[in-house]
Scaffold this motif. Structure first.
Motif, mmCIF file in Angstrom:
data_model
loop_
_atom_site.group_PDB
_atom_site.id
_atom_site.type_symbol
_atom_site.label_atom_id
_atom_site.label_comp_id
_atom_site.label_asym_id
_atom_site.label_seq_id
_atom_site.Cartn_x
_atom_site.Cartn_y
_atom_site.Cartn_z
ATOM 1 N N THR A 24 57.636 9.431 52.584
ATOM 2 C CA THR A 24 57.777 9.211 54.024
ATOM 3 C C THR A 24 58.312 7.806 54.188
ATOM 4 O OG1 THR A 24 55.914 10.671 54.515
ATOM 5 C CG2 THR A 24 56.579 9.130 56.243
ATOM 6 N N ILE A 25 59.466 7.704 54.854
ATOM 7 C CA ILE A 25 60.118 6.405 54.997
ATOM 8 C C ILE A 25 60.586 6.215 56.433
ATOM 9 C CG2 ILE A 25 62.265 7.384 54.091
ATOM 10 C CD1 ILE A 25 62.907 4.583 52.948
ATOM 11 N N VAL A 26 60.276 5.035 56.963
ATOM 12 C CA VAL A 26 60.701 4.645 58.305
ATOM 13 C C VAL A 26 61.642 3.462 58.140
ATOM 14 C CG1 VAL A 26 59.968 3.791 60.564
ATOM 15 C CG2 VAL A 26 58.519 5.415 59.305
ATOM 16 N N SER A 27 62.893 3.649 58.559
ATOM 17 C CA SER A 27 63.889 2.607 58.365
ATOM 18 C C SER A 27 64.920 2.612 59.485
ATOM 19 C CB SER A 27 64.610 2.815 57.021
ATOM 20 O OG SER A 27 65.680 1.906 56.884
ATOM 21 N N ALA A 28 65.305 1.429 59.923
ATOM 22 C CA ALA A 28 66.365 1.297 60.920
ATOM 23 C C ALA A 28 67.702 1.767 60.357
ATOM 24 C CB ALA A 28 66.463 -0.150 61.386
ATOM 25 N N ALA A 29 67.829 1.832 59.043
ATOM 26 C CA ALA A 29 69.073 2.290 58.407
ATOM 27 C C ALA A 29 69.382 3.748 58.744
ATOM 28 C CB ALA A 29 68.983 2.112 56.890
ATOM 29 N N PHE A 30 68.397 4.487 59.227
ATOM 30 C CA PHE A 30 68.600 5.895 59.572
ATOM 31 C C PHE A 30 69.112 6.097 61.006
ATOM 32 C CE2 PHE A 30 64.976 6.710 56.418
ATOM 33 C CZ PHE A 30 65.859 6.885 55.367
ATOM 34 N N ALA A 31 69.174 5.043 61.783
ATOM 35 C CA ALA A 31 69.597 5.154 63.183
ATOM 36 C C ALA A 31 70.995 5.758 63.269
ATOM 37 C CB ALA A 31 69.576 3.793 63.860
ATOM 38 N N GLY A 32 71.134 6.742 64.161
ATOM 39 C CA GLY A 32 72.424 7.380 64.381
ATOM 40 C C GLY A 32 72.812 8.406 63.335
ATOM 41 N N LYS A 33 71.936 8.663 62.382
ATOM 42 C CA LYS A 33 72.230 9.619 61.310
ATOM 43 C C LYS A 33 71.404 10.889 61.503
ATOM 44 C CE LYS A 33 73.766 6.331 57.857
ATOM 45 N NZ LYS A 33 74.349 5.528 58.864
ATOM 46 N N SER A 34 71.983 12.007 61.122
ATOM 47 C CA SER A 34 71.266 13.274 61.192
ATOM 48 C C SER A 34 70.223 13.341 60.079
ATOM 49 C CB SER A 34 72.240 14.447 61.045
ATOM 50 O OG SER A 34 72.722 14.507 59.710
ATOM 51 N N ARG A 35 69.336 14.311 60.186
ATOM 52 C CA ARG A 35 68.317 14.505 59.146
ATOM 53 C C ARG A 35 68.971 14.720 57.781
ATOM 54 N NH1 ARG A 35 66.146 19.037 56.996
ATOM 55 N NH2 ARG A 35 67.136 20.333 58.558
ATOM 56 N N VAL A 36 70.034 15.501 57.746
ATOM 57 C CA VAL A 36 70.733 15.777 56.480
ATOM 58 C C VAL A 36 71.380 14.504 55.929
ATOM 59 C CG1 VAL A 36 72.634 17.060 55.430
ATOM 60 C CG2 VAL A 36 71.075 18.216 57.001
ATOM 61 N N GLU A 37 71.997 13.716 56.791
ATOM 62 C CA GLU A 37 72.605 12.460 56.333
ATOM 63 C C GLU A 37 71.554 11.509 55.773
ATOM 64 O OE1 GLU A 37 76.435 11.800 59.239
ATOM 65 O OE2 GLU A 37 74.429 11.623 60.142
ATOM 66 N N ARG A 38 70.409 11.460 56.409
ATOM 67 C CA ARG A 38 69.319 10.603 55.926
ATOM 68 C C ARG A 38 68.856 11.052 54.547
ATOM 69 N NH1 ARG A 38 65.544 10.235 61.371
ATOM 70 N NH2 ARG A 38 67.212 9.533 62.757
ATOM 71 N N GLN A 39 68.661 12.359 54.403
ATOM 72 C CA GLN A 39 68.213 12.883 53.113
ATOM 73 C C GLN A 39 69.252 12.634 52.030
ATOM 74 O OE1 GLN A 39 67.031 16.934 53.911
ATOM 75 N NE2 GLN A 39 65.112 16.284 54.832
ATOM 76 N N ARG A 40 70.513 12.785 52.365
ATOM 77 C CA ARG A 40 71.577 12.501 51.390
ATOM 78 C C ARG A 40 71.557 11.046 50.959
ATOM 79 N NH1 ARG A 40 76.306 16.101 54.218
ATOM 80 N NH2 ARG A 40 75.664 18.084 53.296
ATOM 81 N N MET A 41 71.270 10.148 51.890
ATOM 82 C CA MET A 41 71.158 8.729 51.545
ATOM 83 C C MET A 41 70.076 8.517 50.489
ATOM 84 S SD MET A 41 71.377 6.962 55.335
ATOM 85 C CE MET A 41 70.981 5.309 54.783
ATOM 86 N N VAL A 42 68.914 9.101 50.741
ATOM 87 C CA VAL A 42 67.783 8.918 49.821
ATOM 88 C C VAL A 42 68.077 9.588 48.478
ATOM 89 C CG1 VAL A 42 65.338 9.406 49.418
ATOM 90 C CG2 VAL A 42 66.117 8.650 51.689
ATOM 91 N N TYR A 43 68.570 10.817 48.510
ATOM 92 C CA TYR A 43 68.890 11.504 47.252
ATOM 93 C C TYR A 43 69.948 10.736 46.462
ATOM 94 C CZ TYR A 43 66.127 15.709 48.112
ATOM 95 O OH TYR A 43 65.094 16.586 48.298
ATOM 96 N N GLY A 44 70.909 10.154 47.147
ATOM 97 C CA GLY A 44 71.930 9.358 46.465
ATOM 98 C C GLY A 44 71.338 8.143 45.774
ATOM 99 N N LEU A 45 70.404 7.494 46.436
ATOM 100 C CA LEU A 45 69.753 6.325 45.858
ATOM 101 C C LEU A 45 68.890 6.680 44.649
ATOM 102 C CD1 LEU A 45 68.732 4.579 49.182
ATOM 103 C CD2 LEU A 45 70.398 3.720 47.521
#
Length: 91
Positions: free
Chosen positions: A46-67
């Protein structure tokens, strides 16, 4: 280095989270595909981050999976995600 520590370090460095909770749920998956006796195969983050602003749920998950691509390739079999902006977390 433990995988939970690696997850924490990578997500903290890249996303500067306000909140980051990493739960090793491997014990609940004993005997299932991808489970190992030594654990650290199934996590929920569970992560709360301003970096997710303006991104869809899928885009957020892709960010994390990429990292965490390296960890996923090496050992992590399942990774559940809750990705929120600070505004969403405070509702």
């Amino acid at each position: 280095m433990e995988y939970a520590t690696r997850i924490r370090q990578k997500l903290t460095d890249a996303l500067a989270p306000e909140t980051l909770d990493i739960a090793d749920e491997s014990g609940r998956h004993a005997g299932h595909a991808g489970a190992r006796p030594e654990g650290e195969t199934h996590f929920h983050v569970t992560i709360v981050s301003a970096a997710f602003a303006g991104k869809s749920r899928v885009e957020r998950q892709r960010m994390v999976y990429g990292l965490l691509a390296q960890e996923m390739a090496e050992r992590i079999h399942a990774l559940g995600l809750t990705t929120l902006t600070p505004d969403e977390a405070n509702r």
